[in-house]
Design a protein around this motif. Structure first.
Motif, PDB file in Angstrom:
ATOM      1  N   SER A 168       9.346  -8.464 -72.033  1.00  0.00           N
ATOM      2  CA  SER A 168       8.563  -9.508 -71.368  1.00  0.00           C
ATOM      3  C   SER A 168       7.551  -8.911 -70.401  1.00  0.00           C
ATOM      4  O   SER A 168       6.393  -9.347 -70.340  1.00  0.00           O
ATOM      5  CB  SER A 168       9.509 -10.459 -70.625  1.00  0.00           C
ATOM      6  N   ILE A 169       7.976  -7.888 -69.659  1.00  0.00           N
ATOM      7  CA  ILE A 169       7.053  -7.219 -68.740  1.00  0.00           C
ATOM      8  C   ILE A 169       5.934  -6.531 -69.516  1.00  0.00           C
ATOM      9  O   ILE A 169       4.754  -6.629 -69.160  1.00  0.00           O
ATOM     10  CB  ILE A 169       7.814  -6.200 -67.871  1.00  0.00           C
ATOM     11  N   LEU A 170       6.303  -5.862 -70.593  1.00  0.00           N
ATOM     12  CA  LEU A 170       5.299  -5.160 -71.397  1.00  0.00           C
ATOM     13  C   LEU A 170       4.272  -6.123 -71.977  1.00  0.00           C
ATOM     14  O   LEU A 170       3.073  -5.814 -72.043  1.00  0.00           O
ATOM     15  CB  LEU A 170       5.986  -4.381 -72.518  1.00  0.00           C
ATOM     16  N   ASP A 171       4.736  -7.289 -72.391  1.00  0.00           N
ATOM     17  CA  ASP A 171       3.827  -8.273 -72.963  1.00  0.00           C
ATOM     18  C   ASP A 171       2.765  -8.717 -71.956  1.00  0.00           C
ATOM     19  O   ASP A 171       1.645  -9.086 -72.334  1.00  0.00           O
ATOM     20  CB  ASP A 171       4.606  -9.487 -73.456  1.00  0.00           C
ATOM     21  N   LYS A 172       3.127  -8.697 -70.692  1.00  0.00           N
ATOM     22  CA  LYS A 172       2.206  -9.137 -69.636  1.00  0.00           C
ATOM     23  C   LYS A 172       1.299  -8.017 -69.132  1.00  0.00           C
ATOM     24  O   LYS A 172       0.357  -8.268 -68.393  1.00  0.00           O
ATOM     25  CB  LYS A 172       3.008  -9.699 -68.460  1.00  0.00           C
ATOM     26  N   MET A 173       1.588  -6.792 -69.513  1.00  0.00           N
ATOM     27  CA  MET A 173       0.843  -5.644 -69.004  1.00  0.00           C
ATOM     28  C   MET A 173      -0.454  -5.429 -69.770  1.00  0.00           C
ATOM     29  O   MET A 173      -0.499  -5.572 -70.993  1.00  0.00           O
ATOM     30  CB  MET A 173       1.684  -4.370 -69.106  1.00  0.00           C
ATOM     31  N   THR A 174      -1.485  -5.053 -69.060  1.00  0.00           N
ATOM     32  CA  THR A 174      -2.699  -4.566 -69.693  1.00  0.00           C
ATOM     33  C   THR A 174      -2.448  -3.134 -70.172  1.00  0.00           C
ATOM     34  O   THR A 174      -1.486  -2.481 -69.770  1.00  0.00           O
ATOM     35  CB  THR A 174      -3.866  -4.565 -68.705  1.00  0.00           C
ATOM     36  N   ILE A 175      -3.319  -2.652 -71.034  1.00  0.00           N
ATOM     37  CA  ILE A 175      -3.185  -1.277 -71.494  1.00  0.00           C
ATOM     38  C   ILE A 175      -3.307  -0.319 -70.318  1.00  0.00           C
ATOM     39  O   ILE A 175      -2.625   0.714 -70.248  1.00  0.00           O
ATOM     40  CB  ILE A 175      -4.225  -0.952 -72.591  1.00  0.00           C
ATOM     41  N   GLU A 176      -4.162  -0.664 -69.342  1.00  0.00           N
ATOM     42  CA  GLU A 176      -4.311   0.197 -68.165  1.00  0.00           C
ATOM     43  C   GLU A 176      -3.015   0.264 -67.367  1.00  0.00           C
ATOM     44  O   GLU A 176      -2.642   1.337 -66.861  1.00  0.00           O
ATOM     45  CB  GLU A 176      -5.442  -0.311 -67.271  1.00  0.00           C
ATOM     46  N   GLU A 177      -2.310  -0.861 -67.260  1.00  0.00           N
ATOM     47  CA  GLU A 177      -1.049  -0.866 -66.515  1.00  0.00           C
ATOM     48  C   GLU A 177       0.033  -0.097 -67.255  1.00  0.00           C
ATOM     49  O   GLU A 177       0.830   0.627 -66.638  1.00  0.00           O
ATOM     50  CB  GLU A 177      -0.617  -2.307 -66.246  1.00  0.00           C
ATOM     51  N   SER A 219      -0.642   3.470 -66.695  1.00  0.00           N
ATOM     52  CA  SER A 219      -0.368   3.913 -65.319  1.00  0.00           C
ATOM     53  C   SER A 219       1.068   4.380 -65.140  1.00  0.00           C
ATOM     54  O   SER A 219       1.363   5.213 -64.283  1.00  0.00           O
ATOM     55  CB  SER A 219      -0.687   2.794 -64.327  1.00  0.00           C
ATOM     56  N   LEU A 220       1.990   3.828 -65.947  1.00  0.00           N
ATOM     57  CA  LEU A 220       3.398   4.219 -65.837  1.00  0.00           C
ATOM     58  C   LEU A 220       3.658   5.622 -66.354  1.00  0.00           C
ATOM     59  O   LEU A 220       4.728   6.191 -66.080  1.00  0.00           O
ATOM     60  CB  LEU A 220       4.277   3.237 -66.626  1.00  0.00           C
ATOM     61  N   LEU A 221       2.710   6.189 -67.070  1.00  0.00           N
ATOM     62  CA  LEU A 221       2.951   7.429 -67.800  1.00  0.00           C
ATOM     63  C   LEU A 221       2.502   8.668 -67.051  1.00  0.00           C
ATOM     64  O   LEU A 221       2.464   9.771 -67.613  1.00  0.00           O
ATOM     65  CB  LEU A 221       2.272   7.364 -69.173  1.00  0.00           C
ATOM     66  N   SER A 222       2.169   8.510 -65.770  1.00  0.00           N
ATOM     67  CA  SER A 222       1.892   9.625 -64.873  1.00  0.00           C
ATOM     68  C   SER A 222       2.556   9.334 -63.539  1.00  0.00           C
ATOM     69  O   SER A 222       2.774   8.165 -63.180  1.00  0.00           O
ATOM     70  CB  SER A 222       0.388   9.816 -64.632  1.00  0.00           C
ATOM     71  N   VAL A 254      -6.505   5.885 -71.592  1.00  0.00           N
ATOM     72  CA  VAL A 254      -7.060   4.585 -71.976  1.00  0.00           C
ATOM     73  C   VAL A 254      -8.219   4.792 -72.969  1.00  0.00           C
ATOM     74  O   VAL A 254      -8.312   4.107 -73.996  1.00  0.00           O
ATOM     75  CB  VAL A 254      -7.535   3.803 -70.736  1.00  0.00           C
ATOM     76  N   ALA A 255      -9.065   5.766 -72.681  1.00  0.00           N
ATOM     77  CA  ALA A 255     -10.195   6.059 -73.577  1.00  0.00           C
ATOM     78  C   ALA A 255      -9.694   6.535 -74.939  1.00  0.00           C
ATOM     79  O   ALA A 255     -10.270   6.181 -75.981  1.00  0.00           O
ATOM     80  CB  ALA A 255     -11.102   7.106 -72.943  1.00  0.00           C
ATOM     81  N   ALA A 256      -8.616   7.335 -74.939  1.00  0.00           N
ATOM     82  CA  ALA A 256      -8.074   7.836 -76.203  1.00  0.00           C
ATOM     83  C   ALA A 256      -7.556   6.700 -77.069  1.00  0.00           C
ATOM     84  O   ALA A 256      -7.684   6.735 -78.305  1.00  0.00           O
ATOM     85  CB  ALA A 256      -6.964   8.841 -75.929  1.00  0.00           C
ATOM     86  N   VAL A 257      -7.008   5.662 -76.441  1.00  0.00           N
ATOM     87  CA  VAL A 257      -6.550   4.488 -77.185  1.00  0.00           C
ATOM     88  C   VAL A 257      -7.747   3.743 -77.765  1.00  0.00           C
ATOM     89  O   VAL A 257      -7.754   3.364 -78.945  1.00  0.00           O
ATOM     90  CB  VAL A 257      -5.699   3.571 -76.277  1.00  0.00           C
ATOM     91  N   ARG A 258      -8.754   3.538 -76.956  1.00  0.00           N
ATOM     92  CA  ARG A 258      -9.936   2.809 -77.414  1.00  0.00           C
ATOM     93  C   ARG A 258     -10.666   3.552 -78.536  1.00  0.00           C
ATOM     94  O   ARG A 258     -11.273   2.930 -79.418  1.00  0.00           O
ATOM     95  CB  ARG A 258     -10.876   2.573 -76.232  1.00  0.00           C
ATOM     96  N   ALA A 271      -2.069   2.141 -79.670  1.00  0.00           N
ATOM     97  CA  ALA A 271      -1.595   1.331 -78.541  1.00  0.00           C
ATOM     98  C   ALA A 271      -0.072   1.202 -78.584  1.00  0.00           C
ATOM     99  O   ALA A 271       0.590   1.151 -77.538  1.00  0.00           O
ATOM    100  CB  ALA A 271      -2.251  -0.047 -78.577  1.00  0.00           C
ATOM    101  N   ALA A 272       0.501   1.176 -79.781  1.00  0.00           N
ATOM    102  CA  ALA A 272       1.958   1.074 -79.912  1.00  0.00           C
ATOM    103  C   ALA A 272       2.655   2.310 -79.355  1.00  0.00           C
ATOM    104  O   ALA A 272       3.782   2.226 -78.858  1.00  0.00           O
ATOM    105  CB  ALA A 272       2.330   0.879 -81.382  1.00  0.00           C
ATOM    106  N   THR A 273       1.994   3.462 -79.440  1.00  0.00           N
ATOM    107  CA  THR A 273       2.567   4.695 -78.899  1.00  0.00           C
ATOM    108  C   THR A 273       2.653   4.610 -77.383  1.00  0.00           C
ATOM    109  O   THR A 273       3.657   5.010 -76.768  1.00  0.00           O
ATOM    110  CB  THR A 273       1.725   5.911 -79.321  1.00  0.00           C
ATOM    111  N   VAL A 274       1.598   4.104 -76.765  1.00  0.00           N
ATOM    112  CA  VAL A 274       1.604   3.917 -75.312  1.00  0.00           C
ATOM    113  C   VAL A 274       2.676   2.913 -74.909  1.00  0.00           C
ATOM    114  O   VAL A 274       3.430   3.129 -73.954  1.00  0.00           O
ATOM    115  CB  VAL A 274       0.215   3.464 -74.826  1.00  0.00           C
ATOM    116  N   ARG A 275       2.756   1.819 -75.638  1.00  0.00           N
ATOM    117  CA  ARG A 275       3.752   0.793 -75.303  1.00  0.00           C
ATOM    118  C   ARG A 275       5.167   1.366 -75.411  1.00  0.00           C
ATOM    119  O   ARG A 275       6.012   1.093 -74.559  1.00  0.00           O
ATOM    120  CB  ARG A 275       3.585  -0.408 -76.243  1.00  0.00           C
ATOM    121  N   ALA A 276       5.420   2.155 -76.449  1.00  0.00           N
ATOM    122  CA  ALA A 276       6.761   2.719 -76.611  1.00  0.00           C
ATOM    123  C   ALA A 276       7.107   3.646 -75.462  1.00  0.00           C
ATOM    124  O   ALA A 276       8.247   3.636 -74.953  1.00  0.00           O
ATOM    125  CB  ALA A 276       6.847   3.468 -77.937  1.00  0.00           C
TER     126      ALA A 276
END
Length: 827
Positions: A4-13, A16-19, A253-257, A263-268
């Motif tokens: 549920s939290i992930l669904d509400k997150m932007t790609i930037e958010e 941000s968790l990954l550093s 973020v740029a690498a995703v775009r 994007a699924a890799t970032v989400r995971a």
């Protein structure tokens, strides 16, 4: 909740968790009530976010090799529970420990920080440690995955290791931590593995760790140990540390775009970070990051017990234990006698609540402390003794120590390692500091001032430049390779006269490459010479017993550099020989983080190895020397007679220390006792060796089955304490394989049991082995294979002391794919 939290997150958010946010904390997402958590260094304490050499006081436990010497997983698990509470006292939710790299060379600077040369012993202790830590809701982080068995060029070196060797020697502690302990975090190593950085090694982090072993926790980089954006995230690295983001953030973020990262890799990866927060209870209760110094009596007692349990008695011709009542004069001699060497160096350091030196512990154990005399004899320090006393530190905005100081503080030691500056107004990249003190020498004569600095610094004595750590500064070996080699200057000083010492420091200019740290260490000492050794000899001359405390310290056994050899540094060998020549009752007490050559062994009556056993060191060693408890340790690493006997010391620099950016593990699976046994190289002291103060009778082993089956075999051995003191005995179970399609070691440790018994009591050591314990890794099959044939079970007190050999037929061909726990039977 996490999805549920992930669904509400932007790609930037999510990104941000990954550093990290900074050196020790993760990034919160306040909009969605995602908190930040703190990590803290272990493995022998929980330091908190303060300086590497300062900060809030913490409980100092024994180092890992001392735990390896206990061969006692239950006690190590208790330590894990205590460490979790220490982590909580520092507001941390993640402990960066344990370290489970294998003792390969004997020269690794972090040998002390690892358990053993044997993967099975390492795995058992790591699983116990992790279970203890995580039982209290704190995440453990097993490290360094993988191939970090040396500190030489560790940030770029490629450890070239074949897959069979990885699977049989270097992977098992990590694998067992995942499968049996459910470890919540894994830290990748700095080095490359077979040419690829481990932080971007997809086979290592995804195929092996996640797909084969089923790891569902987070993978974080070692600090500044990630080097790319798309490559790391695609390989399976979740968290880049420390923060703020270097290769993540807008770059990711740029690498995703751009389609270089899904994007699924970032989400995971973000999901795994959130899962970690959930597992440590961060969503239920917002973490309190406040740090406290918590010194518990039960921790003190545990450390004291661990110290004795890991103390290894290597030689004793009857002089130990010492009788307190019959000794009129005890000489306590050596560079480690009055100094408490309780831990190794590097990131494992903490500011201990207190330390007890051997001299203090021995005097406290005796009713007549005046019977103890002391002499230092010689020094062994790699760096000039650090300055101690009242030191005033002024912090300035900008470089050059100009203007009015922004912050002023007083410290008692001339070493600074700044993770955080004392004021938020100070810029870590653009500040300066001036340290001033008055030094009053006790003796007249030449004194040597020394300084090493990550950054630029100058040291002045009475206004004159004495040590220049500024002009011509170049990187050396100190502070993980970020500081220069120690610079020195000599000044003639008068006893009793105050001399002004001033140090001015500017931080390094960030290059953006590798580790960038701000640190400085300065000190002063009067060199010791022949008169000091003669004084030690005179002190020992008329003593009933001479106790020599020698070895190394955290300047030698430290992260960031390997040892130059396996000899005692300084004039310690000479000191031992000269004392032993005039006192027939000479006992050597060793403090090293690994094996040491002993050309003096035949000239002393006893040798006790106590490693770096934590803040209760002096009390623990006194307990053992006077027989209040027995020395319970057994060697977790083979002690060779000479460095050349080690399997990595082939004379080929490509094998050790490395050449052209590669170090080739040419010995393969023949590490430690596997090498000594198979190649008939006699050690000085065998793997698992250790003496006690009592004697045991071993009964004939009993097997639960006459041949190996899928459910395994249990081996039982009755032990009887036939001495007049309580004591412990270690039973080791090795497997010797029949002739195979690949060369295998003469024998391999597969189980062990340690029993503690009062006099006259009998107990039973029970050990169980499974088909995989007969196996080697078959490269072609991609699985562990136990070929049919007649195996031998070797029941031993240590690798060189075999008590029983039992034939065990295994009629079937077992194939055990690494991705499955089940056994496949091959017709």
């Amino acid at each position: 909740m996490i999805d549920s939290i992930l669904d509400k997150m932007t790609i930037e958010e999510q990104v941000s968790l990954l550093s990290g946010a900074d050196f020790w904390t993760t990034v919160p997402v306040e909009r969605l009530d995602v908190p930040k958590i703190k990590v803290t260094d272990g493995p022998n304490g929980a330091r908190g976010a303060g300086s590497l050499v300062g900060g809030v006081k913490a409980t100092c436990f024994p180092v890992a090799i001392a735990l390896g010497a206990t061969w006692n997983p239950d006690l190590v698990e208790r330590m894990g529970v205590a460490l979790a509470q220490q982590a909580k006292s520092k507001g941390a939710a993640v402990l960066l420990a344990p370290t489970v790299n294998i003792h390969r060379s004997g020269l690794n600077g972090r040998n002390f920080e690892c358990y053993s040369e044997d993967p099975m012993l390492t795995a058992e202790l790591a699983v116990a440690y992790i279970k203890g830590v995580q039982s209290q809701g704190i995440a453990a982080t097993i490290k360094h995955f993988a191939g970090n068995e040396s500190e030489i060029e560790r940030q770029t070196m490629s450890s070239d290791i074949d897959e069979r060797t990885l699977r049989e020697i270097y992977f098992p502690p990590f694998e067992q931590a995942v499968r049996r302990a459910g470890v919540m975090a894994v830290m990748s190593s700095y080095n490359r593995l077979n040419g690829t950085y481990t932080s971007e090694h997809a086979w290592l982090l995804t195929k092996v760790l996640r797909e084969e072993w089923g790891f569902d926790g987070i993978v974080m980089s070692d600090w500044f140990g990630s080097h790319s954006t798309a490559e790391t995230i695609n390989a399976g690295l979740d968290l880049e540390m420390p923060g703020p983001a270097r290769d993540r953030g807008e770059k990711l973020v740029a690498a995703v775009r751009e389609g270089r990262v899904e994007a699924a890799t970032v989400r995971a990866a973000a999901r795994r970070i959130l899962l970690l927060l959930e597992r440590v209870g961060a969503f239920e209760k917002k973490p309190d990051l406040t740090e406290q110094a918590v010194d518990l009596p039960e921790d003190r007692a545990l450390i004291r017990r661990l110290g004795a349990e890991g103390a290894v008695l290597l030689k004793n011709d009857g002089v130990l234990p010492l009788a307190k009542t019959s000794l009129d004069r005890i000489a306590v001699i050596g560079p480690n006698a009055a100094s408490a060497r309780v831990m190794g160096g590097g990131s494992a350091q903490i500011a201990a609540h207190y330390t007890v030196s051997p001299l203090e512990g021995i005097r406290a154990a005796l009713s007549n402390a005046n019977s103890v005399s002391h002499a230092v004899g010689c020094r062994h320090n790699r760096l000039i003794e650090v300055a101690k006393g009242k030191i005033t530190v002024e912090y300035f905005k900008g470089r050059g120590c100009r203007g009015t100081p922004l912050h002023v503080e007083t410290v008692d030691k001339g070493e600074f390692f700044w993770f955080e500056l004392p004021s938020g107004e100070l810029d870590p990249a653009n500040f300066s500091a001036r340290m001033t003190m008055q030094f009053v020498p006790e003796e007249s004569g030449d004194h040597v001032f020394g300084m090493t600095n990550a950054g630029l610094a100058r040291l002045f004595v009475d206004g004159r430049l004495t040590v220049d750590g500024h002009d011509g500064w170049t990187r050396g070996e100190n502070y993980f390779g970020t500081a220069n080699d120690e610079q020195r200057g000599t000044v003639a000083l008068d006893a009793g006269k105050a001399h002004a010492v001033t140090v001015e420091y500017d931080p390094p200019v960030a290059t953006g490459e590798g580790i960038n740290l701000t640190a400085i260490r300065f000190g002063v000492e009067k060199p010791l010479g022949e008169a000091d050794i003669e004084d030690a000899v005179e002190t020992a001359l008329n003593a009933d017993v001479a106790l020599l405390f020698v070895g190394r310290d955290g300047e030698w056994d430290t992260e960031g550099l390997d040892l130059p050899d396996m000899r005692l540094p300084g004039r310690q060998e000479e000191l031992i020989e000269r004392v032993a020549a005039i006192n027939a009752n000479t006992v050597v007490v060793l403090q090293t983080g690994g094996p040491v050559e002993m050309p003096w062994l035949g000239k002393v009556r006893a040798v006790l190895q106590i490693w770096y056993p934590g803040q209760e060191m002096g009390n623990a060693v006194a307990d053992v020397l006077f027989g209040d408890v027995e020395p319970g340790g057994r060697l977790p690493q083979t002690f060779p007679k000479a460095l050349a006997d080690n399997s990595a010391m082939t004379g080929d620099p490509a094998v050790y220390p490395g050449k052209d950016g590669h170090v080739r593990y040419a010995e393969g699976v023949f590490v430690g006792y596997r090498h000594h046994d198979t190649r008939a190289v006699e050690p000085l002291f065998a793997f698992g060796f250790g003496l006690g103060y009592t004697r045991f009778n071993w009964g004939e082993p009993r097997l639960s089955a006459s041949e190996m089956g899928a459910e395994g075999v249990t081996i039982s051995v009755d032990l009887t304490n036939i001495g007049d003191r309580a004591g412990s005995e270690l039973v080791q179970l090795y497997v010797r394989s029949p002739k195979s399609r690949v060369e295998r070691p003469d024998k391999e440790l597969r189980a062990f049991a340690k029993l503690s018994l009062p006099p006259g009591e009998t107990g039973t050591a029970e050990m169980r082995i499974l088909p995989r314990d007969l196996a080697y890794f078959d490269i072609e099959a991609g699985a562990f294979r136990a070929e049919p044939g007649d195996y031998q079970l070797i029941v031993a007190a240590n690798a060189a002391d075999i008590r029983f050999v039992i034939d065990l037929p295994s009629p079937l061909d077992y194939l055990l794919p690494p991705s499955h726990q089940a056994t496949s039977l091959i017709a």
